[in-house]
Design a protein around this motif. Structure first.
Motif, PDB file in Angstrom:
ATOM      1  N   GLY A   1       0.817  -1.215   0.000  1.00 34.90           N
ATOM      2  CA  GLY A   1       0.000   0.000   0.000  1.00 34.90           C
ATOM      3  C   GLY A   1       0.846   1.259   0.000  1.00 34.90           C
ATOM      4  O   GLY A   1       0.549   2.223  -0.719  1.00 34.90           O
ATOM      5  N   VAL A   2       1.913   1.252   0.801  1.00 41.61           N
ATOM      6  CA  VAL A   2       2.797   2.414   0.879  1.00 41.61           C
ATOM      7  C   VAL A   2       3.476   2.667  -0.457  1.00 41.61           C
ATOM      8  O   VAL A   2       3.502   3.798  -0.970  1.00 41.61           O
ATOM      9  CB  VAL A   2       3.860   2.201   1.985  1.00 41.61           C
ATOM     10  CG1 VAL A   2       4.947   3.268   1.900  1.00 41.61           C
ATOM     11  CG2 VAL A   2       3.206   2.225   3.352  1.00 41.61           C
ATOM     12  N   ILE A   3       4.025   1.611  -1.048  1.00 40.18           N
ATOM     13  CA  ILE A   3       4.748   1.760  -2.321  1.00 40.18           C
ATOM     14  C   ILE A   3       3.794   2.171  -3.435  1.00 40.18           C
ATOM     15  O   ILE A   3       4.116   3.031  -4.267  1.00 40.18           O
ATOM     16  CB  ILE A   3       5.472   0.451  -2.677  1.00 40.18           C
ATOM     17  CG1 ILE A   3       6.574   0.172  -1.645  1.00 40.18           C
ATOM     18  CG2 ILE A   3       6.085   0.529  -4.074  1.00 40.18           C
ATOM     19  CD1 ILE A   3       7.259  -1.167  -1.814  1.00 40.18           C
ATOM     20  N   ALA A   4       2.593   1.581  -3.450  1.00 42.10           N
ATOM     21  CA  ALA A   4       1.600   1.942  -4.482  1.00 42.10           C
ATOM     22  C   ALA A   4       1.203   3.411  -4.368  1.00 42.10           C
ATOM     23  O   ALA A   4       1.093   4.122  -5.380  1.00 42.10           O
ATOM     24  CB  ALA A   4       0.373   1.040  -4.356  1.00 42.10           C
ATOM     25  N   ALA A   5       0.985   3.882  -3.130  1.00 45.58           N
ATOM     26  CA  ALA A   5       0.612   5.287  -2.931  1.00 45.58           C
ATOM     27  C   ALA A   5       1.752   6.217  -3.354  1.00 45.58           C
ATOM     28  O   ALA A   5       1.526   7.268  -3.972  1.00 45.58           O
ATOM     29  CB  ALA A   5       0.260   5.527  -1.461  1.00 45.58           C
ATOM     30  N   TYR A   6       2.964   5.806  -3.041  1.00 43.71           N
ATOM     31  CA  TYR A   6       4.131   6.618  -3.391  1.00 43.71           C
ATOM     32  C   TYR A   6       4.250   6.770  -4.902  1.00 43.71           C
ATOM     33  O   TYR A   6       4.431   7.877  -5.417  1.00 43.71           O
ATOM     34  CB  TYR A   6       5.385   5.958  -2.811  1.00 43.71           C
ATOM     35  CG  TYR A   6       6.671   6.663  -3.173  1.00 43.71           C
ATOM     36  CD1 TYR A   6       6.997   7.874  -2.589  1.00 43.71           C
ATOM     37  CD2 TYR A   6       7.538   6.107  -4.095  1.00 43.71           C
ATOM     38  CE1 TYR A   6       8.174   8.519  -2.926  1.00 43.71           C
ATOM     39  CE2 TYR A   6       8.709   6.740  -4.430  1.00 43.71           C
ATOM     40  CZ  TYR A   6       9.030   7.944  -3.843  1.00 43.71           C
ATOM     41  OH  TYR A   6      10.190   8.590  -4.188  1.00 43.71           O
ATOM     42  N   PHE A   7       4.135   5.663  -5.609  1.00 43.66           N
ATOM     43  CA  PHE A   7       4.250   5.738  -7.068  1.00 43.66           C
ATOM     44  C   PHE A   7       3.049   6.430  -7.688  1.00 43.66           C
ATOM     45  O   PHE A   7       3.158   7.018  -8.767  1.00 43.66           O
ATOM     46  CB  PHE A   7       4.450   4.349  -7.658  1.00 43.66           C
ATOM     47  CG  PHE A   7       5.870   3.892  -7.590  1.00 43.66           C
ATOM     48  CD1 PHE A   7       6.844   4.480  -8.381  1.00 43.66           C
ATOM     49  CD2 PHE A   7       6.241   2.902  -6.705  1.00 43.66           C
ATOM     50  CE1 PHE A   7       8.154   4.076  -8.307  1.00 43.66           C
ATOM     51  CE2 PHE A   7       7.556   2.495  -6.618  1.00 43.66           C
ATOM     52  CZ  PHE A   7       8.524   3.079  -7.428  1.00 43.66           C
ATOM     53  N   GLY A   8       1.921   6.372  -7.018  1.00 42.74           N
ATOM     54  CA  GLY A   8       0.774   7.140  -7.496  1.00 42.74           C
ATOM     55  C   GLY A   8       1.081   8.626  -7.506  1.00 42.74           C
ATOM     56  O   GLY A   8       0.719   9.343  -8.454  1.00 42.74           O
ATOM     57  N   MET A   9       1.769   9.098  -6.468  1.00 44.63           N
ATOM     58  CA  MET A   9       2.159  10.512  -6.414  1.00 44.63           C
ATOM     59  C   MET A   9       3.156  10.854  -7.526  1.00 44.63           C
ATOM     60  O   MET A   9       3.072  11.918  -8.159  1.00 44.63           O
ATOM     61  CB  MET A   9       2.749  10.833  -5.045  1.00 44.63           C
ATOM     62  CG  MET A   9       1.731  10.905  -3.929  1.00 44.63           C
ATOM     63  SD  MET A   9       2.432  11.463  -2.341  1.00 44.63           S
ATOM     64  CE  MET A   9       3.192   9.952  -1.783  1.00 44.63           C
ATOM     65  N   LEU A  10       4.111   9.952  -7.767  1.00 47.34           N
ATOM     66  CA  LEU A  10       5.083  10.191  -8.832  1.00 47.34           C
ATOM     67  C   LEU A  10       4.396  10.270 -10.198  1.00 47.34           C
ATOM     68  O   LEU A  10       4.742  11.117 -11.025  1.00 47.34           O
ATOM     69  CB  LEU A  10       6.142   9.086  -8.845  1.00 47.34           C
ATOM     70  CG  LEU A  10       7.095   9.007  -7.648  1.00 47.34           C
ATOM     71  CD1 LEU A  10       8.061   7.844  -7.814  1.00 47.34           C
ATOM     72  CD2 LEU A  10       7.863  10.314  -7.478  1.00 47.34           C
ATOM     73  N   MET A  11       3.437   9.378 -10.428  1.00 44.75           N
ATOM     74  CA  MET A  11       2.734   9.380 -11.714  1.00 44.75           C
ATOM     75  C   MET A  11       1.873  10.636 -11.863  1.00 44.75           C
ATOM     76  O   MET A  11       1.723  11.166 -12.964  1.00 44.75           O
ATOM     77  CB  MET A  11       1.871   8.125 -11.841  1.00 44.75           C
ATOM     78  CG  MET A  11       2.661   6.823 -11.964  1.00 44.75           C
ATOM     79  SD  MET A  11       3.848   6.829 -13.338  1.00 44.75           S
ATOM     80  CE  MET A  11       2.742   7.022 -14.738  1.00 44.75           C
ATOM     81  N   ALA A  12       1.318  11.128 -10.757  1.00 46.86           N
ATOM     82  CA  ALA A  12       0.537  12.371 -10.821  1.00 46.86           C
ATOM     83  C   ALA A  12       1.434  13.544 -11.197  1.00 46.86           C
ATOM     84  O   ALA A  12       1.063  14.388 -12.034  1.00 46.86           O
ATOM     85  CB  ALA A  12      -0.129  12.626  -9.466  1.00 46.86           C
ATOM     86  N   ILE A  13       2.624  13.609 -10.609  1.00 50.63           N
ATOM     87  CA  ILE A  13       3.580  14.668 -10.964  1.00 50.63           C
ATOM     88  C   ILE A  13       3.956  14.550 -12.431  1.00 50.63           C
ATOM     89  O   ILE A  13       4.026  15.549 -13.159  1.00 50.63           O
ATOM     90  CB  ILE A  13       4.835  14.575 -10.071  1.00 50.63           C
ATOM     91  CG1 ILE A  13       4.483  14.932  -8.630  1.00 50.63           C
ATOM     92  CG2 ILE A  13       5.936  15.512 -10.598  1.00 50.63           C
ATOM     93  CD1 ILE A  13       5.621  14.706  -7.655  1.00 50.63           C
ATOM     94  N   SER A  14       4.188  13.316 -12.893  1.00 49.29           N
ATOM     95  CA  SER A  14       4.546  13.100 -14.291  1.00 49.29           C
ATOM     96  C   SER A  14       3.448  13.591 -15.230  1.00 49.29           C
ATOM     97  O   SER A  14       3.719  14.212 -16.265  1.00 49.29           O
ATOM     98  CB  SER A  14       4.807  11.613 -14.532  1.00 49.29           C
ATOM     99  OG  SER A  14       5.068  11.358 -15.890  1.00 49.29           O
TER     100      SER A  14
END
Length: 486
Positions: free
Chosen positions: A8-21
């Protein structure tokens, strides 16, 4: 820690990265990918560069190494500060004046095409191995924390992590990275600060007690004056100066971010403020190093044979769920903030320096995308090969050898800036191969040949000196004729 929490932590983290992208990729083109349209706010670049500089290796190793070498690493960081000042006032004005996309284009103007391609190739080799090594360590942590629980093999872990990096960088490249690095630096520093606070609570100490605990601990010793030691102050300080110039000022990965600033003054402010932030961040890691040993001793926890394992051991098993979560995010952020910018820099250097993409107007975007994919798979292959060795000492040795390739880069740029001689460009690749080989031989035999003397970081200077001597021997000297009276 539960694998589901980790996921869950890693998925949320990469979700933020993809939003920035997503937001930074709007109206992007090749110029955006390579230079960020030279519109990056200098303060964001400066802050984000901290995360990229403090790789996963640093995140794990610096606190653990305190048990072996105390705070002597700070001598090196002091030298870094001088090196960053030289970058700000010597290299930044030069690169902006020449309006470079790749900093190795300077070598073409100064020496010729062979020197130019040699410099770029040295960077590509160094950065591919270095970035793969750092991502390899992060993937190992993720494998232990999550993927092992589901029987997922290591190569799948590597493939997923590197695919995610490719996904958020392939459109806008360096412009996306300027912003993702800001997020990743925040998580990285938060992980260290939260770990420090948690340890203080477990030791029944207040924040006001921190200075006394650290200052009274023999592990906070900074200076080493023994000349034979590879941690001697003068050797370490000078090495810090020149390694910073070589591995930051002459590294496309780092300088590409500086070159996204609007002008020279912004780029200089970026470097100088970054150097201060980097120094303070390193202090946090060293403070954490003292505290994790204090914690281990007070709780009768055996110190692992590899000191690199101590911080992960405590964070994931003893500090509680919150500290474990931020540690995981911190290690992922540290590794990915260096790997994503490395992938972009490798793509930029190969496109500009090797393929000369600017001559191919109609297919620039396609070429850049294919190269980006190519380096993604290359890094994946290198990491899988590292894992196949199943020997950390072998992998570390490969990483160390890759560092020797920065010596010729330092020698090439130093010779070009300090001397005016032209050289025989065709022979430069030979010099840049021989110099690291001679340096490795010298490094391996110094104790026998020089009465116990051991090289530390300063072997880079010897490497650069070998290169400069070779270039001097290749100098084109003006022919003189003897004039006599008839």
């Amino acid at each position: 820690m539960s694998p589901l929490i980790v996921f869950g932590v890693i998925a949320a983290y990469f979700g933020m990265l993809m939003a920035i992208s997503y937001f930074t990729s709007k109206k992007s083109d090749n110029n955006t990918f390579f230079t960020g349209n030279k519109a990056s706010p200098w303060y964001l670049v400066a802050y984000g560069m901290v995360g990229a500089s403090l790789s996963g290796v640093t995140f794990i190793s610096v606190p653990g190494e305190v048990g072996n070498t105390a705070w002597t690493y700070l001598q090196f960081v002091m030298g870094n500060m001088v090196g960053y000042a030289i970058i700000a006032f010597v290299l930044i004005p030069l690169f902006y004046k020449l309006n470079l996309i790749s900093i190795y284009e300077y070598l073409k103007d100064r020496f010729g095409i062979k020197s130019y391609r040699t410099g770029a190739t040295l960077f590509i080799i160094s950065q591919t191995i270095g970035a793969s090594f750092r991502l390899f360590l992060a993937a190992l942590v993720l494998q232990i924390a999550f993927f092992n629980a589901f029987g997922i093999p290591f190569w799948v872990t590597v493939f997923i992590t590197i695919l995610l990096i490719w996904l958020y960088t392939y459109k806008a490249g360096i412009r996306t990275i300027v912003y993702t690095d800001t997020l990743q630096t925040t998580f990285l520093l938060a992980a260290v600060i939260i770990s420090i606070v948690v340890i203080l609570q477990h030791l029944d100490l207040k924040l006001g007690d921190l200075y006394g605990v650290v200052a009274s601990n023999p592990m906070s010793k900074i200076f080493e004056w023994d000349w034979l030691s590879n941690r001697n102050f003068y050797k370490t300080f000078l090495a810090g100066v020149f390694i910073t110039i070589a591995m930051n000022g002459l590294d496309q990965n780092v300088m590409q971010k500086n070159l996204t600033c609007k002008n020279i003054k912004d780029a200089q402010k970026n470097i100088l403020w970054f150097s201060v932030t980097f120094f303070l961040s390193t202090m946090l890691f060293l403070i954490l190093g003292v505290l994790i040993y204090e914690y281990a001793v007070s709780h009768n926890i055996a110190i692992p044979e590899r000191t690199d394992d101590l911080y992960p051991l405590l964070a994931l098993n003893y500090f509680g769920v919150l500290a474990g979560i931020v540690f995981l995010i911190g290690i992922v952020a540290a590794a990915f903030s260096s790997a994503d910018s490395a992938l972009t820099a490798l793509t930029t250097s190969f496109c500009v320096d090797i393929l000369d993409i600017r001559k191919k107007q109609s297919s620039q975007k396609n070429i850049r995308q294919y190269v980006h994919i190519g380096f993604t798979f290359l890094m994946f292959a290198v990491i899988v090969i590292f894992n196949a060795f199943n020997d950390s000492s072998v992998v570390s040795a490969v990483f160390k050898v890759a560092g020797f390739t920065y010596g010729p880069l330092l020698g090439l740029f130093a010779f070009g800036l300090l001397f005016k001689q032209k050289i025989h460009d065709k022979l430069v690749p030979l010099i840049c191969i021989l110099s690291p080989i001679l340096s490795i031989i010298l490094d391996q035999n110094s104790e026998t040949w020089f009465n116990g003397f051991r090289f530390g970081f300063e072997i880079l200077l010897v490497n650069a000196a070998f290169t400069m001597i070779g270039l001097w021997m290749l100098s084109k000297r003006k022919k003189t004729t003897l004039v006599t009276d008839s």
